[in-house]
Scaffold this motif. Structure first.
Motif, PDB file in Angstrom:
ATOM      1  N   PRO A  35     -22.111  13.261 -14.404  1.00 17.44           N
ATOM      2  CA  PRO A  35     -21.324  13.899 -13.342  1.00 17.44           C
ATOM      3  C   PRO A  35     -19.777  12.921 -13.442  1.00 17.44           C
ATOM      4  CG  PRO A  35     -23.384  13.684 -12.401  1.00 17.44           C
ATOM      5  CD  PRO A  35     -23.167  12.898 -13.590  1.00 17.44           C
ATOM      6  N   ALA A  36     -19.822  11.687 -13.828  1.00 19.48           N
ATOM      7  CA  ALA A  36     -18.730  10.842 -14.227  1.00 19.48           C
ATOM      8  C   ALA A  36     -17.929  11.236 -15.270  1.00 19.48           C
ATOM      9  CB  ALA A  36     -19.388   9.393 -14.134  1.00 19.48           C
ATOM     10  N   LEU A  37     -18.273  11.858 -16.129  1.00 20.58           N
ATOM     11  CA  LEU A  37     -17.729  12.340 -17.373  1.00 20.58           C
ATOM     12  C   LEU A  37     -17.109  13.758 -17.108  1.00 20.58           C
ATOM     13  CD1 LEU A  37     -20.311  11.261 -20.165  1.00 20.58           C
ATOM     14  CD2 LEU A  37     -18.329   9.945 -19.132  1.00 20.58           C
ATOM     15  N   GLY A  38     -15.957  13.917 -17.778  1.00 24.19           N
ATOM     16  CA  GLY A  38     -15.133  15.183 -17.903  1.00 24.19           C
ATOM     17  C   GLY A  38     -15.987  15.968 -19.052  1.00 24.19           C
ATOM     18  N   ALA A  39     -15.701  17.534 -18.578  1.00 25.26           N
ATOM     19  CA  ALA A  39     -16.749  18.137 -19.748  1.00 25.26           C
ATOM     20  C   ALA A  39     -16.205  17.860 -21.418  1.00 25.26           C
ATOM     21  CB  ALA A  39     -16.375  19.687 -19.302  1.00 25.26           C
ATOM     22  N   ALA A  40     -14.699  17.636 -21.568  1.00 25.04           N
ATOM     23  CA  ALA A  40     -14.481  17.380 -22.723  1.00 25.04           C
ATOM     24  C   ALA A  40     -15.143  16.151 -23.368  1.00 25.04           C
ATOM     25  CB  ALA A  40     -13.105  17.436 -22.948  1.00 25.04           C
ATOM     26  N   GLN A  41     -14.925  15.241 -22.465  1.00 22.05           N
ATOM     27  CA  GLN A  41     -15.798  13.624 -22.501  1.00 22.05           C
ATOM     28  C   GLN A  41     -17.008  13.873 -23.107  1.00 22.05           C
ATOM     29  OE1 GLN A  41     -14.551  11.800 -19.143  1.00 22.05           O
ATOM     30  NE2 GLN A  41     -13.099  10.595 -20.300  1.00 22.05           N
ATOM     31  N   ALA A  42     -18.019  14.493 -22.259  1.00 23.57           N
ATOM     32  CA  ALA A  42     -19.486  14.928 -22.209  1.00 23.57           C
ATOM     33  C   ALA A  42     -19.670  15.439 -23.571  1.00 23.57           C
ATOM     34  CB  ALA A  42     -20.052  15.536 -21.282  1.00 23.57           C
ATOM     35  N   ALA A  43     -18.891  16.510 -24.050  1.00 25.49           N
ATOM     36  CA  ALA A  43     -19.082  17.038 -25.179  1.00 25.49           C
ATOM     37  C   ALA A  43     -18.853  16.317 -26.493  1.00 25.49           C
ATOM     38  CB  ALA A  43     -18.495  18.465 -25.203  1.00 25.49           C
ATOM     39  N   SER A  44     -17.816  15.599 -26.295  1.00 23.19           N
ATOM     40  CA  SER A  44     -17.217  14.864 -27.500  1.00 23.19           C
ATOM     41  C   SER A  44     -17.786  13.633 -27.790  1.00 23.19           C
ATOM     42  CB  SER A  44     -15.735  14.550 -27.268  1.00 23.19           C
ATOM     43  OG  SER A  44     -15.073  15.558 -27.196  1.00 23.19           O
ATOM     44  N   VAL A  45     -18.457  13.004 -26.689  1.00 22.12           N
ATOM     45  CA  VAL A  45     -19.127  11.584 -26.823  1.00 22.12           C
ATOM     46  C   VAL A  45     -20.531  11.710 -27.681  1.00 22.12           C
ATOM     47  CG1 VAL A  45     -20.589  11.587 -24.763  1.00 22.12           C
ATOM     48  CG2 VAL A  45     -19.977   9.604 -25.896  1.00 22.12           C
ATOM     49  N   GLN A  46     -21.205  13.230 -27.628  1.00 24.13           N
ATOM     50  CA  GLN A  46     -22.315  13.464 -28.243  1.00 24.13           C
ATOM     51  C   GLN A  46     -22.043  13.379 -29.809  1.00 24.13           C
ATOM     52  OE1 GLN A  46     -25.099  16.247 -26.075  1.00 24.13           O
ATOM     53  NE2 GLN A  46     -23.180  16.497 -24.841  1.00 24.13           N
ATOM     54  N   LEU A  47     -20.872  13.613 -30.299  1.00 24.92           N
ATOM     55  CA  LEU A  47     -20.821  13.674 -31.794  1.00 24.92           C
ATOM     56  C   LEU A  47     -21.113  12.348 -32.279  1.00 24.92           C
ATOM     57  CD1 LEU A  47     -17.220  15.247 -31.702  1.00 24.92           C
ATOM     58  CD2 LEU A  47     -19.415  16.315 -32.626  1.00 24.92           C
ATOM     59  N   SER A  48     -21.229  11.073 -31.479  1.00 24.59           N
ATOM     60  CA  SER A  48     -21.561   9.969 -31.863  1.00 24.59           C
ATOM     61  C   SER A  48     -23.125   9.811 -32.240  1.00 24.59           C
ATOM     62  CB  SER A  48     -21.193   8.722 -31.012  1.00 24.59           C
ATOM     63  OG  SER A  48     -21.932   9.011 -29.892  1.00 24.59           O
ATOM     64  N   VAL A  49     -23.969  10.601 -31.834  1.00 18.77           N
ATOM     65  CA  VAL A  49     -25.533  10.782 -32.120  1.00 18.77           C
ATOM     66  C   VAL A  49     -25.871  10.521 -33.667  1.00 18.77           C
ATOM     67  CG1 VAL A  49     -27.609  11.761 -31.610  1.00 18.77           C
ATOM     68  CG2 VAL A  49     -25.943  11.677 -29.723  1.00 18.77           C
ATOM     69  N   PRO A  50     -25.297  11.555 -34.434  1.00 16.60           N
ATOM     70  CA  PRO A  50     -25.702  11.244 -35.917  1.00 16.60           C
ATOM     71  C   PRO A  50     -25.073  10.100 -36.559  1.00 16.60           C
ATOM     72  CG  PRO A  50     -24.942  13.618 -35.523  1.00 16.60           C
ATOM     73  CD  PRO A  50     -24.451  12.690 -34.305  1.00 16.60           C
ATOM     74  N   VAL A  51     -24.013   9.710 -36.134  1.00 16.00           N
ATOM     75  CA  VAL A  51     -23.626   8.442 -36.792  1.00 16.00           C
ATOM     76  C   VAL A  51     -24.290   7.040 -36.517  1.00 16.00           C
ATOM     77  CG1 VAL A  51     -21.394   6.862 -36.605  1.00 16.00           C
ATOM     78  CG2 VAL A  51     -21.004   9.283 -36.540  1.00 16.00           C
ATOM     79  N   ILE A  52     -24.949   7.182 -34.896  1.00 15.71           N
ATOM     80  CA  ILE A  52     -25.703   6.020 -34.654  1.00 15.71           C
ATOM     81  C   ILE A  52     -26.944   6.094 -35.460  1.00 15.71           C
ATOM     82  CG2 ILE A  52     -26.960   5.125 -32.498  1.00 15.71           C
ATOM     83  CD1 ILE A  52     -24.599   6.400 -31.006  1.00 15.71           C
ATOM     84  N   ALA A  53     -27.576   7.429 -35.547  1.00 18.37           N
ATOM     85  CA  ALA A  53     -28.542   7.780 -36.101  1.00 18.37           C
ATOM     86  C   ALA A  53     -28.538   6.938 -37.618  1.00 18.37           C
ATOM     87  CB  ALA A  53     -29.543   8.970 -36.181  1.00 18.37           C
ATOM     88  N   ALA A  54     -27.404   7.408 -38.299  1.00 16.95           N
ATOM     89  CA  ALA A  54     -27.320   6.827 -39.632  1.00 16.95           C
ATOM     90  C   ALA A  54     -27.086   5.271 -39.715  1.00 16.95           C
ATOM     91  CB  ALA A  54     -26.077   7.426 -40.130  1.00 16.95           C
TER      92      ALA A  54
END
Length: 296
Positions: free
Chosen positions: A241-260
């Motif tokens: 709830p503290a994140l905007g919709a664009a922020q919430a969607a964009s921040v998840q792009l980091s997941v594959p990078v962190i997994a790598a």
């Protein structure tokens, strides 16, 4: 909801993304380095996730923020999609590195949800269509045979494992669509995990009968279910709830990078230039699609 200043919100968001990426690393670690099989890993992950989410809801109820007594939220359709995601995810990681698996999973999730939007009549801007083409090209490049490249890390993923991971991502996309209108996503997720327990038991029975439960594999599966899944979802839904919709969607792009990065540090998996290029194409293409949609 997690209240506080911006650094605290950012910190908890980072924790959630690390937890999501940890599922890939823990699963690959367990299936590659221990004797646990994919079925047992899936069963333990679902069971541990159900227990942890139940505990989170009970703790919230005691402080006045939990769900009220009554039927579990969620649905059997959601539980079926969740179970399909978890099972395909585990069997796929028998033959996939953590980085490639996370990239395929994330790409399939987003493609499924974008396709659902198009079926409902949503219209995309030209830049979004360019993003779809870029992401699709990246996935094709990732899956295409590369027999001329001597670097083992640049070889195409196993086709069966890749197909399973794509199916896992599609199932998670369906699961997300089913729960999209939930007023309490954490309680809904807990209810779906609880409904998945019969499947978890069925997956665990063969391993128990054979007495082939590997202690380290069990620990990794429980960590994946209780910490990376259960607590990871709890933190994410609290900070969302503290994140905007664009922020919430964009921040998840980091997941594959962190997994790598996790696969490299903990499992010794190679990060090749080929993987970097296709990752930029896939994640960059998805970013072009989801940011305008999230703002709208």
């Amino acid at each position: 909801m997690i209240a506080g200043d911006r650094p605290r919100i950012i910190g908890w968001t980072v924790v959630a993304m690390i937890a999501f990426a940890a599922n890939s690393v823990l699963c690959r670690w367990a299936l590659d380095r221990t004797a646990i099989d994919p079925a047992a890993f899936t069963g333990l992950r679902l069971a541990a996730g159900a227990v942890m989410l139940w505990l989170c809801l009970r703790a919230g109820r005691r402080t006045g923020g939990g769900v009220r007594p009554g039927p579990w939220p969620g649905s059997w359709a959601g539980a079926a999609a969740l179970s399909a995601y978890a099972a395909a995810f585990s069997f796929a990681y028998v033959g996939l590195p953590a980085a490639s698996g996370a990239l395929l999973l994330f790409g399939a999730v987003q493609v499924t949800m974008i396709a659902a939007g198009l079926i409902r009549g949503e219209r995309l801007r030209p830049l979004q269509w360019l993003g779809i083409a870029l992401a699709a090209g990246g996935l094709v490049a990732l899956l295409a045979p590369k027999t001329q490249i001597p670097d083992q890390g640049a070889q195409a993923p196993d086709p069966v494992a890749a197909a399973l991971m794509l199916a896992s991502g599609a199932a998670w996309g369906v699961y997300s669509l089913i729960g999209r209108r939930s007023r309490d996503p954490l309680a809904t997720t807990a209810g779906n995990f609880m409904r998945s327990l019969p499947l978890a038991v069925l997956l665990l029975v063969p391993a128990l009968l054979r007495m082939e439960i590997d202690p380290q594999g069990v620990a990794l599966a429980v960590a994946s279910g209780a910490l990376a899944s259960g607590l990871g979802y709890a933190v994410w839904y609290a900070v969302l709830p503290a994140l905007g919709a664009a922020q919430a969607a964009s921040v998840q792009l980091s997941v594959p990078v962190i997994a790598a990065l996790g696969g490299t540090v903990l499992l010794g998996e190679a990060i090749t230039w080929h993987l970097v290029v296709v990752s930029v194409a896939v994640l960059g293409g998805i970013a072009l699609v989801i940011r305008p949609a999230a703002r709208g």
